[in-house]
Scaffold this motif. Structure first.
Motif, PDB file in Angstrom:
ATOM      1  N   THR A 153      -3.833   0.063  -0.589  1.00  0.00           N
ATOM      2  CA  THR A 153      -5.214  -0.122  -1.522  1.00  0.00           C
ATOM      3  C   THR A 153      -3.797  -0.928  -2.761  1.00  0.00           C
ATOM      4  N   CYS A 154      -2.712  -0.539  -2.330  1.00  0.00           N
ATOM      5  CA  CYS A 154      -1.420  -1.110  -4.153  1.00  0.00           C
ATOM      6  C   CYS A 154      -1.005  -2.222  -3.525  1.00  0.00           C
ATOM      7  N   THR A 171      -2.465   3.630   3.870  1.00  0.00           N
ATOM      8  CA  THR A 171      -3.341   3.744   2.820  1.00  0.00           C
ATOM      9  C   THR A 171      -3.028   3.913   1.390  1.00  0.00           C
TER      10      THR A 171
END
Length: 100
Positions: free
Chosen positions: A51-52, A47
């Protein structure tokens, strides 16, 4: 084969190669990250990693959009002056088409 179709073939091949390289880098990065964490942390790390990865892509797109514009707005460069409606004169300092 015309020059245009040849250029399109080269462009298509370049796009496929770039996509392949990006996918390979993505898998390599995930392998390196997953090698450092246990199985119980894998979903959380995925996750955070994704996201990054998304935020980095979005920031790169935003910066590319900004750099594609000229400093003075969206005025055309002097090379486009013959296609720009009059009145237009090119500034040697900015190399942009400016109204007289």
């Amino acid at each position: 084969m015309s020059a245009l179709s040849s250029s399109l073939l080269v462009l298509g091949a370049a796009i496929v190669l770039i996509d392949f390289a990006v996918q390979a880098a993505h898998i390599s990065n995930q392998t390196a990250v997953f090698g450092q964490v246990g199985d119980e942390m894998r979903s959380r790390v995925t996750t955070v990693y994704m996201t990054c990865y998304f935020l980095g892509g979005a920031a790169g797109s935003a910066l590319t959009d900004r750099s594609g514009r000229t400093a003075a707005g969206r005025r055309p460069p002097c090379s486009a002056a013959p296609r720009v409606p009059a009145p237009c004169s090119c500034s040697s300092a900015t190399r942009l088409c400016a109204a007289p």
